[in-house]
Write a protein that holds these residues in place. Structure first.
Motif, PDB file in Angstrom:
ATOM      1  N   LEU A  28       4.541   7.495 -20.510  1.00 45.48           N
ATOM      2  CA  LEU A  28       3.280   6.898 -20.051  1.00 45.48           C
ATOM      3  C   LEU A  28       3.539   5.911 -18.918  1.00 45.48           C
ATOM      4  O   LEU A  28       2.777   5.871 -17.938  1.00 45.48           O
ATOM      5  CB  LEU A  28       2.568   6.197 -21.207  1.00 45.48           C
ATOM      6  CG  LEU A  28       1.919   7.099 -22.248  1.00 45.48           C
ATOM      7  CD1 LEU A  28       1.303   6.259 -23.363  1.00 45.48           C
ATOM      8  CD2 LEU A  28       0.870   7.987 -21.613  1.00 45.48           C
ATOM      9  N   GLY A  29       4.604   5.122 -19.034  1.00 45.80           N
ATOM     10  CA  GLY A  29       4.963   4.197 -17.959  1.00 45.80           C
ATOM     11  C   GLY A  29       5.264   4.935 -16.669  1.00 45.80           C
ATOM     12  O   GLY A  29       4.854   4.503 -15.587  1.00 45.80           O
ATOM     13  N   ALA A  30       5.957   6.053 -16.780  1.00 42.64           N
ATOM     14  CA  ALA A  30       6.291   6.847 -15.596  1.00 42.64           C
ATOM     15  C   ALA A  30       5.037   7.411 -14.938  1.00 42.64           C
ATOM     16  O   ALA A  30       4.953   7.487 -13.713  1.00 42.64           O
ATOM     17  CB  ALA A  30       7.237   7.986 -15.975  1.00 42.64           C
ATOM     18  N   ILE A  31       4.044   7.770 -15.754  1.00 38.42           N
ATOM     19  CA  ILE A  31       2.793   8.314 -15.197  1.00 38.42           C
ATOM     20  C   ILE A  31       1.984   7.213 -14.514  1.00 38.42           C
ATOM     21  O   ILE A  31       1.568   7.341 -13.363  1.00 38.42           O
ATOM     22  CB  ILE A  31       1.952   8.988 -16.304  1.00 38.42           C
ATOM     23  CG1 ILE A  31       2.632  10.278 -16.757  1.00 38.42           C
ATOM     24  CG2 ILE A  31       0.530   9.265 -15.817  1.00 38.42           C
ATOM     25  CD1 ILE A  31       2.020  10.891 -17.999  1.00 38.42           C
ATOM     26  N   PHE A  32       1.767   6.107 -15.233  1.00 38.24           N
ATOM     27  CA  PHE A  32       0.876   5.069 -14.707  1.00 38.24           C
ATOM     28  C   PHE A  32       1.511   4.250 -13.588  1.00 38.24           C
ATOM     29  O   PHE A  32       0.805   3.762 -12.712  1.00 38.24           O
ATOM     30  CB  PHE A  32       0.392   4.167 -15.835  1.00 38.24           C
ATOM     31  CG  PHE A  32      -0.569   4.861 -16.762  1.00 38.24           C
ATOM     32  CD1 PHE A  32      -1.774   5.369 -16.296  1.00 38.24           C
ATOM     33  CD2 PHE A  32      -0.258   5.041 -18.098  1.00 38.24           C
ATOM     34  CE1 PHE A  32      -2.659   6.027 -17.138  1.00 38.24           C
ATOM     35  CE2 PHE A  32      -1.139   5.697 -18.951  1.00 38.24           C
ATOM     36  CZ  PHE A  32      -2.340   6.185 -18.469  1.00 38.24           C
TER      37      PHE A  32
END
Length: 180
Positions: A152-156
């Motif tokens: 999720l961190g990589a996406i956002f």
């Protein structure tokens, strides 16, 4: 009656019932995988748009929750197929995006072949050695949560190297789940 004969009969009965459970599990896995593939194929053929990260996460975790909640009833089977169908639907647009790339077909086929080879090899290893990998459960659960949050961190935060690292983490964690 000879106690040794009774022990052998119990062992044979246990082995037969274990083999039946494993066979049924693999049969259900094959059916859900085929359903997911059909759904992905339809999604690709109709060129459906990807629903987005929020709908994907809510749909996936909602159906996963329902599958778990109804696991001891016939509705559990319905929700398993709904979950795998939803996963196929969300996979279709991703596959279309990769197939549109130069050498996209090779990338998709290599990923599919690698996944099949890893699954078959690890399943064969577990079935032939009969080792108990249940000790891995806690580690895998924590690892999946960490990898999910990192994903999720990589996406956002749009961090491509973190996305690559998360992909590698998931390959290892899912291989561990096959053993488990």
């Amino acid at each position: 009656m000879n106690p040794q004969v009774t022990t052998i009969n119990r062992s044979q009965t246990y082995a037969v019932s274990t083999n039946k459970v494993v066979r049924n599990t693999y049969m259900l896995l094959a059916m859900t995988l085929a359903f997911s593939a059909i759904t992905a194929g339809l999604s690709m053929a109709m060129n459906l748009p990807h629903p987005g990260i929020i709908i994907t996460l809510v749909g996936y975790f909602g159906l996963l929750f329902l599958t778990t909640k109804f696991r001891d009833s016939g509705m559990g089977l319905v929700f398993v197929f709904a979950l795998t169908g939803f996963m196929g639907y969300t996979l279709g647009p991703i596959l279309n995006a990769y197939l549109a790339l130069p050498n996209g077909g090779q990338v998709v086929m290599m990923a599919m072949g690698g996944t099949a080879a890893i699954f078959l090899a690890l399943s064969a290893y577990v079935m032939t050695t009969k080792k108990d990998f249940s000790y891995m459960g806690g580690f895998l659960m924590v690892g999946i949560l960490v990898a999910f949050l990192a994903g999720l961190g990589a996406i956002f935060f749009e961090m491509p190297m973190l996305s690559l690292a998360v992909s590698a983490m998931f390959v290892l964690l899912m291989s561990g789940l096959i053993l488990y």
